[in-house]
Motif scaffolding. Structure first.
Motif, PDB file in Angstrom:
ATOM      1  N   SER A  81       0.754  -1.376  -0.137  1.00 53.16           N
ATOM      2  CA  SER A  81       0.345   0.186  -0.124  1.00 53.16           C
ATOM      3  C   SER A  81       0.555   1.147  -0.304  1.00 53.16           C
ATOM      4  N   GLY A  82       1.488   1.936   0.805  1.00 52.72           N
ATOM      5  CA  GLY A  82       2.462   2.577   0.834  1.00 52.72           C
ATOM      6  C   GLY A  82       3.456   2.728  -0.424  1.00 52.72           C
ATOM      7  N   PHE A  83       3.995   1.332  -1.247  1.00 46.86           N
ATOM      8  CA  PHE A  83       4.265   2.009  -2.507  1.00 46.86           C
ATOM      9  C   PHE A  83       3.951   2.154  -3.284  1.00 46.86           C
ATOM     10  N   ALA A  84       2.285   1.724  -3.438  1.00 45.76           N
ATOM     11  CA  ALA A  84       1.571   2.290  -4.436  1.00 45.76           C
ATOM     12  C   ALA A  84       1.208   3.954  -4.373  1.00 45.76           C
ATOM     13  N   ALA A  85       0.770   3.795  -3.386  1.00 46.58           N
ATOM     14  CA  ALA A  85       0.792   5.518  -3.000  1.00 46.58           C
ATOM     15  C   ALA A  85       1.798   6.098  -3.548  1.00 46.58           C
ATOM     16  N   ARG A  86       3.139   5.950  -3.036  1.00 52.90           N
ATOM     17  CA  ARG A  86       4.550   6.602  -3.018  1.00 52.90           C
ATOM     18  C   ARG A  86       4.448   6.673  -4.771  1.00 52.90           C
ATOM     19  N   PHE A  87       4.449   5.805  -5.108  1.00 55.42           N
ATOM     20  CA  PHE A  87       4.269   5.997  -6.501  1.00 55.42           C
ATOM     21  C   PHE A  87       3.814   6.970  -7.498  1.00 55.42           C
ATOM     22  N   HIS A  88       2.519   6.400  -7.268  1.00 57.74           N
ATOM     23  CA  HIS A  88       1.263   7.147  -8.248  1.00 57.74           C
ATOM     24  C   HIS A  88       1.768   9.182  -7.632  1.00 57.74           C
ATOM     25  N   SER A  89       2.354   9.491  -6.844  1.00 57.14           N
ATOM     26  CA  SER A  89       3.090  10.486  -6.087  1.00 57.14           C
ATOM     27  C   SER A  89       3.968  10.837  -6.883  1.00 57.14           C
ATOM     28  N   LEU A  90       4.482  10.133  -6.637  1.00 57.94           N
ATOM     29  CA  LEU A  90       6.110  10.644  -7.013  1.00 57.94           C
ATOM     30  C   LEU A  90       5.905  10.799  -9.068  1.00 57.94           C
ATOM     31  N   VAL A  91       5.619   9.275  -9.630  1.00 59.73           N
ATOM     32  CA  VAL A  91       5.443   9.538 -10.830  1.00 59.73           C
ATOM     33  C   VAL A  91       4.372   9.985 -11.571  1.00 59.73           C
ATOM     34  N   GLY A  92       3.180  10.049 -10.874  1.00 64.49           N
ATOM     35  CA  GLY A  92       1.633  10.779 -11.078  1.00 64.49           C
ATOM     36  C   GLY A  92       1.599  10.155 -12.335  1.00 64.49           C
ATOM     37  N   GLU A  93       1.072   8.156 -12.120  1.00 60.68           N
ATOM     38  CA  GLU A  93       0.727   7.518 -12.507  1.00 60.68           C
ATOM     39  C   GLU A  93       1.073   6.036 -11.863  1.00 60.68           C
ATOM     40  N   THR A  94      -0.308   5.597 -11.656  1.00 62.75           N
ATOM     41  CA  THR A  94       0.053   4.022 -11.431  1.00 62.75           C
ATOM     42  C   THR A  94       1.146   3.188 -11.903  1.00 62.75           C
ATOM     43  N   PRO A  95       2.014   1.928 -10.641  1.00 66.86           N
ATOM     44  CA  PRO A  95       2.880   1.248 -11.100  1.00 66.86           C
ATOM     45  C   PRO A  95       2.922   0.155 -12.373  1.00 66.86           C
ATOM     46  N   LEU A  96       1.595   0.038 -12.386  1.00 66.30           N
ATOM     47  CA  LEU A  96       1.128  -0.953 -13.833  1.00 66.30           C
ATOM     48  C   LEU A  96       0.454   0.095 -14.750  1.00 66.30           C
ATOM     49  N   HIS A  97       0.330   1.326 -14.592  1.00 59.69           N
ATOM     50  CA  HIS A  97      -0.360   2.102 -15.806  1.00 59.69           C
ATOM     51  C   HIS A  97       0.892   2.571 -16.396  1.00 59.69           C
ATOM     52  N   TYR A  98       2.296   2.827 -15.650  1.00 60.75           N
ATOM     53  CA  TYR A  98       3.519   3.113 -16.560  1.00 60.75           C
ATOM     54  C   TYR A  98       4.409   1.645 -16.734  1.00 60.75           C
ATOM     55  N   LEU A  99       4.503   0.915 -16.601  1.00 63.99           N
ATOM     56  CA  LEU A  99       4.445  -0.786 -16.618  1.00 63.99           C
ATOM     57  C   LEU A  99       4.492  -1.067 -18.489  1.00 63.99           C
ATOM     58  N   ALA A 100       2.771  -0.511 -18.326  1.00 61.68           N
ATOM     59  CA  ALA A 100       2.300  -0.755 -19.531  1.00 61.68           C
ATOM     60  C   ALA A 100       2.561  -0.126 -20.558  1.00 61.68           C
ATOM     61  N   HIS A 101       2.544   1.037 -20.068  1.00 62.80           N
ATOM     62  CA  HIS A 101       3.257   2.126 -20.995  1.00 62.80           C
ATOM     63  C   HIS A 101       4.862   2.010 -21.367  1.00 62.80           C
ATOM     64  N   TRP A 102       5.193   1.917 -20.595  1.00 64.32           N
ATOM     65  CA  TRP A 102       6.830   1.432 -20.865  1.00 64.32           C
ATOM     66  C   TRP A 102       6.504  -0.051 -21.852  1.00 64.32           C
ATOM     67  N   ARG A 103       6.553  -0.509 -21.592  1.00 65.84           N
ATOM     68  CA  ARG A 103       5.998  -2.050 -22.744  1.00 65.84           C
ATOM     69  C   ARG A 103       5.997  -1.669 -24.175  1.00 65.84           C
ATOM     70  N   MET A 104       4.474  -1.191 -24.274  1.00 67.67           N
ATOM     71  CA  MET A 104       3.867  -0.714 -25.316  1.00 67.67           C
ATOM     72  C   MET A 104       5.562   0.764 -26.529  1.00 67.67           C
ATOM     73  N   ILE A 105       6.316   1.268 -25.873  1.00 69.60           N
ATOM     74  CA  ILE A 105       6.981   2.345 -25.968  1.00 69.60           C
ATOM     75  C   ILE A 105       8.573   1.779 -26.707  1.00 69.60           C
ATOM     76  N   ARG A 106       8.557  -0.164 -25.497  1.00 75.22           N
ATOM     77  CA  ARG A 106       9.923  -0.525 -25.734  1.00 75.22           C
ATOM     78  C   ARG A 106       9.512  -1.460 -27.606  1.00 75.22           C
ATOM     79  N   ALA A 107       8.129  -2.194 -27.226  1.00 79.97           N
ATOM     80  CA  ALA A 107       8.066  -2.726 -28.239  1.00 79.97           C
ATOM     81  C   ALA A 107       7.396  -2.458 -29.538  1.00 79.97           C
ATOM     82  N   ALA A 108       7.320  -0.861 -29.472  1.00 84.69           N
ATOM     83  CA  ALA A 108       7.446  -0.034 -30.735  1.00 84.69           C
ATOM     84  C   ALA A 108       9.006   0.359 -31.391  1.00 84.69           C
ATOM     85  N   ARG A 109       9.662  -0.275 -30.669  1.00 87.72           N
ATOM     86  CA  ARG A 109      11.575   0.109 -30.968  1.00 87.72           C
ATOM     87  C   ARG A 109      11.418  -1.553 -31.121  1.00 87.72           C
TER      88      ARG A 109
END
Length: 321
Positions: free
Chosen positions: A238-266
């Protein structure tokens, strides 16, 4: 993961997004002078090789004054006005016509003190919406004066100034690489100056969230869950999820999904790997599941994306008007 083996997230983002320098030119301007630049689609930058200038960015109250050795980056390329600063407000006759702003070796403006301005812009190849890039302020100023800059920044500015003064065979390539170095310096400065205030940059300095980002960049195909990431960096779920969203601006799994798509495109553009292989590298159990996610993100399927022509590399060294 030991600290010296952590993935450098900034380098990984820049390498994957494949930024490139589109335009580069050198202008000699005699006071009184002024230049009005419209909003652009790409990040703009200026290097002051000689003299001084005033920069007024649209939407900001105070102008920024720059002198020889200073670099300014406008990540979102807003409309702005540059001038020699000799008048409270430039008059119509001070403005240099945009069609005259192509480097021709001639002096533009008036007969007063000379300012030498080197300019260019960056384009990101895949997707400029990464949280680190969204977190940029409207203006980043770097200075090589009074000990504010690093020796490597000062050396980069000197090399850019020298190369634009006496261009030769391969100058476009040399200047492009030097501009890349300027962007990295801006990113480094932002992690120090802006990291304490802005989402995205704060994450890199946070031990737990910074390590989690490194893990996702190092192993995008790992079946990460919020709980597994939290355990890997030694904090509660719970602490990780809240802190990740606060510092990155999105949830961990949303960030991961977005990054996977960027890498896949390359991977699709730069390898001949099968869809099954790329799907596995991107953390998907099957090619159909990957294809569905890819089309949802990019608007076309992986096959069509791979077959689509890429933008050609810019040729020459010139000013965009």
């Amino acid at each position: 993961m030991p600290p010296d083996e952590k993935t450098d997230v900034v380098s990984d983002v820049l390498e994957t997004l494949r930024f490139k320098t589109l335009l580069f030119g050198r202008i000699e301007l005699g006071a009184p002078w002024a230049v009005r630049m419209p909003r652009k689609a790409n990040a703009s930058f200026y290097v002051v090789a000689r003299g001084s200038l005033r920069l007024q960015v649209e939407g900001t109250a105070k102008p920024v004054f720059l002198s020889a050795g200073d670099v300014v980056l406008l990540p979102r390329a807003p409309a702005h006005v540059l001038d020699d600063g000799s008048r409270r407000n430039p008059v119509a006759s001070d403005f240099v016509p945009s069609q005259a702003l192509r480097p021709s070796g001639t002096r533009l403006g008036g007969t007063g003190p000379l300012t030498t301005l080197i300019t260019g812009c960056f384009q990101f190849g895949v997707d400029p919406a990464h949280p680190l890039l969204r977190a940029f302020p409207s203006l980043i100023r770097l200075s090589t004066q009074e000990g504010q800059g690093t020796p490597s920044l000062a050396a980069t500015v000197q090399l850019i100034t020298a190369e634009t003064a006496m261009p030769g065979p391969g100058s476009a390539l040399v200047l492009g690489r030097l501009a890349d170095v300027l962007l990295v310096h801006a990113l480094r400065a932002q992690t120090v100056l802006g990291g304490a205030k802005q989402a995205g940059w704060k994450a890199l300095a946070d031990p737990a969230i910074g390590n989690a980002l490194s893990l996702m960049h190092e192993q995008p195909g790992t079946p990460w869950t919020v709980e597994r990431l939290a355990h890997s960096v030694g904090v509660s779920r719970s602490g990780f999820a809240a802190r990740f969203h606060s510092l990155v601006g999105e949830t961990p799994l949303h960030y991961l999904a977005h990054w996977r798509m960027i890498r896949a495109a390359r991977w699709l553009r730069e390898s001949t790997d099968s869809l099954d292989t790329i799907a596995e590298r991107a953390g998907y159990e099957s090619a159909p599941a990957f294809s569905k996610a890819f089309k949802r993100r990019w608007g076309v399927g992986p096959g069509a994306y791979r077959r689509a022509p890429t933008d050609s590399e810019p040729g020459g060294v010139y000013i965009d008007t």
